[in-house]
Motif scaffolding. Sequence first.
Motif, PDB file in Angstrom:
ATOM      1  N   LYS A 109       4.626  14.860  57.176  1.00 33.00           N
ATOM      2  CA  LYS A 109       5.102  14.673  58.555  1.00 33.00           C
ATOM      3  C   LYS A 109       4.268  13.617  59.283  1.00 33.00           C
ATOM      4  CE  LYS A 109       7.062  19.241  59.341  1.00 33.00           C
ATOM      5  NZ  LYS A 109       6.942  20.506  60.095  1.00 33.00           N
ATOM      6  N   ILE A 110       2.957  13.658  59.111  1.00 33.97           N
ATOM      7  CA  ILE A 110       2.077  12.671  59.751  1.00 33.97           C
ATOM      8  C   ILE A 110       2.402  11.264  59.245  1.00 33.97           C
ATOM      9  CG2 ILE A 110      -0.321  11.868  59.883  1.00 33.97           C
ATOM     10  CD1 ILE A 110      -1.143  14.843  59.960  1.00 33.97           C
ATOM     11  N   GLU A 111       2.602  11.144  57.926  1.00 35.02           N
ATOM     12  CA  GLU A 111       2.939   9.832  57.353  1.00 35.02           C
ATOM     13  C   GLU A 111       4.293   9.347  57.869  1.00 35.02           C
ATOM     14  OE1 GLU A 111       2.694  10.350  53.127  1.00 35.02           O
ATOM     15  OE2 GLU A 111       0.497  10.492  53.149  1.00 35.02           O
ATOM     16  N   GLU A 112       5.261  10.271  57.990  1.00 37.57           N
ATOM     17  CA  GLU A 112       6.584   9.899  58.491  1.00 37.57           C
ATOM     18  C   GLU A 112       6.483   9.423  59.945  1.00 37.57           C
ATOM     19  OE1 GLU A 112      10.683   9.271  58.582  1.00 37.57           O
ATOM     20  OE2 GLU A 112       9.301   9.533  56.917  1.00 37.57           O
ATOM     21  N   ARG A 113       5.696  10.124  60.770  1.00 34.71           N
ATOM     22  CA  ARG A 113       5.512   9.703  62.166  1.00 34.71           C
ATOM     23  C   ARG A 113       4.840   8.337  62.235  1.00 34.71           C
ATOM     24  NH1 ARG A 113       3.099  15.392  64.168  1.00 34.71           N
ATOM     25  NH2 ARG A 113       5.048  16.569  64.164  1.00 34.71           N
ATOM     26  N   ALA A 114       3.866   8.106  61.378  1.00 37.42           N
ATOM     27  CA  ALA A 114       3.176   6.813  61.363  1.00 37.42           C
ATOM     28  C   ALA A 114       4.137   5.707  60.936  1.00 37.42           C
ATOM     29  CB  ALA A 114       1.971   6.863  60.428  1.00 37.42           C
ATOM     30  N   ARG A 115       4.999   5.990  59.958  1.00 37.38           N
ATOM     31  CA  ARG A 115       5.973   4.995  59.497  1.00 37.38           C
ATOM     32  C   ARG A 115       6.969   4.674  60.610  1.00 37.38           C
ATOM     33  NH1 ARG A 115      10.861   4.741  57.593  1.00 37.38           N
ATOM     34  NH2 ARG A 115      11.257   6.969  57.576  1.00 37.38           N
ATOM     35  N   ILE A 116       7.441   5.714  61.303  1.00 38.28           N
ATOM     36  CA  ILE A 116       8.390   5.502  62.411  1.00 38.28           C
ATOM     37  C   ILE A 116       7.722   4.721  63.541  1.00 38.28           C
ATOM     38  CG2 ILE A 116       9.685   6.694  64.241  1.00 38.28           C
ATOM     39  CD1 ILE A 116      10.300   8.875  62.147  1.00 38.28           C
ATOM     40  N   ALA A 117       6.489   5.046  63.856  1.00 40.06           N
ATOM     41  CA  ALA A 117       5.763   4.323  64.914  1.00 40.06           C
ATOM     42  C   ALA A 117       5.594   2.859  64.535  1.00 40.06           C
ATOM     43  CB  ALA A 117       4.409   4.977  65.162  1.00 40.06           C
ATOM     44  N   ALA A 118       5.305   2.579  63.267  1.00 33.99           N
ATOM     45  CA  ALA A 118       5.148   1.187  62.822  1.00 33.99           C
ATOM     46  C   ALA A 118       6.469   0.440  62.935  1.00 33.99           C
ATOM     47  CB  ALA A 118       4.628   1.154  61.388  1.00 33.99           C
ATOM     48  N   LEU A 119       7.577   1.110  62.552  1.00 33.01           N
ATOM     49  CA  LEU A 119       8.892   0.482  62.667  1.00 33.01           C
ATOM     50  C   LEU A 119       9.230   0.200  64.137  1.00 33.01           C
ATOM     51  CD1 LEU A 119      11.039   2.447  60.061  1.00 33.01           C
ATOM     52  CD2 LEU A 119      10.349   0.046  59.955  1.00 33.01           C
ATOM     53  N   ASN A 120       8.964   1.158  65.016  1.00 30.63           N
ATOM     54  CA  ASN A 120       9.226   0.963  66.452  1.00 30.63           C
ATOM     55  C   ASN A 120       8.404  -0.195  66.997  1.00 30.63           C
ATOM     56  OD1 ASN A 120      11.052   3.047  66.526  1.00 30.63           O
ATOM     57  ND2 ASN A 120       9.568   4.569  67.241  1.00 30.63           N
ATOM     58  N   LYS A 121       7.170  -0.300  66.546  1.00 33.18           N
ATOM     59  CA  LYS A 121       6.301  -1.397  67.006  1.00 33.18           C
ATOM     60  C   LYS A 121       6.893  -2.747  66.569  1.00 33.18           C
ATOM     61  CE  LYS A 121       1.619  -3.155  66.743  1.00 33.18           C
ATOM     62  NZ  LYS A 121       0.288  -3.004  66.148  1.00 33.18           N
ATOM     63  N   VAL A 122       7.353  -2.804  65.320  1.00 33.03           N
ATOM     64  CA  VAL A 122       7.941  -4.051  64.825  1.00 33.03           C
ATOM     65  C   VAL A 122       9.205  -4.393  65.627  1.00 33.03           C
ATOM     66  CG1 VAL A 122       9.092  -5.100  62.825  1.00 33.03           C
ATOM     67  CG2 VAL A 122       6.947  -3.839  62.510  1.00 33.03           C
ATOM     68  N   GLU A 123      10.041  -3.390  65.897  1.00 34.37           N
ATOM     69  CA  GLU A 123      11.266  -3.633  66.672  1.00 34.37           C
ATOM     70  C   GLU A 123      10.942  -4.128  68.072  1.00 34.37           C
ATOM     71  OE1 GLU A 123      13.640  -0.073  66.656  1.00 34.37           O
ATOM     72  OE2 GLU A 123      14.093  -0.255  64.527  1.00 34.37           O
ATOM     73  N   ARG A 124       9.919  -3.551  68.717  1.00 38.10           N
ATOM     74  CA  ARG A 124       9.535  -3.993  70.052  1.00 38.10           C
ATOM     75  C   ARG A 124       9.050  -5.440  70.010  1.00 38.10           C
ATOM     76  NH1 ARG A 124       7.112   1.242  70.722  1.00 38.10           N
ATOM     77  NH2 ARG A 124       5.140   0.311  70.077  1.00 38.10           N
ATOM     78  N   GLU A 125       8.262  -5.773  68.997  1.00 37.17           N
ATOM     79  CA  GLU A 125       7.759  -7.143  68.884  1.00 37.17           C
ATOM     80  C   GLU A 125       8.894  -8.136  68.682  1.00 37.17           C
ATOM     81  OE1 GLU A 125       4.845  -6.976  65.772  1.00 37.17           O
ATOM     82  OE2 GLU A 125       3.335  -6.054  67.055  1.00 37.17           O
ATOM     83  N   ILE A 126       9.915  -7.697  67.906  1.00 34.44           N
ATOM     84  CA  ILE A 126      11.064  -8.580  67.679  1.00 34.44           C
ATOM     85  C   ILE A 126      11.830  -8.775  69.000  1.00 34.44           C
ATOM     86  CG2 ILE A 126      13.321  -8.728  66.548  1.00 34.44           C
ATOM     87  CD1 ILE A 126      12.034  -7.402  64.093  1.00 34.44           C
ATOM     88  N   LYS A 127      12.017  -7.731  69.753  1.00 36.72           N
ATOM     89  CA  LYS A 127      12.741  -7.825  71.036  1.00 36.72           C
ATOM     90  C   LYS A 127      11.976  -8.706  72.038  1.00 36.72           C
ATOM     91  CE  LYS A 127      15.189  -3.443  70.843  1.00 36.72           C
ATOM     92  NZ  LYS A 127      15.318  -2.095  71.433  1.00 36.72           N
TER      93      LYS A 127
END
Length: 129
Positions: A109-127
């Motif tokens: 669960k911790i790894e999944e949350r970290a992966r989702i947070a990293a994806l969200n960060k990348v999406e924000r940077e792209i926007k």
Amino acid sequence: MGYTRLPIPASMVLPMCFCGDPCKMEKSDEEETYRRRYWMCGNWAFDPPVQAVIRGVPEPLPLCDFEEWIDTEVKPEDRAFLEGCKEFDREMKRRIALRKKEEEERKAKIEERARIAALNKVEREIKLA
């Protein structure tokens, strides 16, 4: 394999083993013969006679395979105790396996949350770019 040396009651006749030495009384810790008493040769390598230790004999004395059971069967209370120990061991193994599974799930669960947070960060940077 475990053995417990026992004091010899005064009422018991101490037998002699095949090599002519007096026997010693032991108590078995093996599952099939749990806590049954028996006579055995005093010249076993894992428990040499006191005289051999004092003399500093570098090699074990020749072994005699004398063994004679005093108790013919395991007492019911000893069998019940052994079964209780085995049940306790099974329960502890079950609990350890359950804790290990829960820990693996928590880490996943911790790894999944970290992966989702990293994806969200990348999406924000792209926007923002």
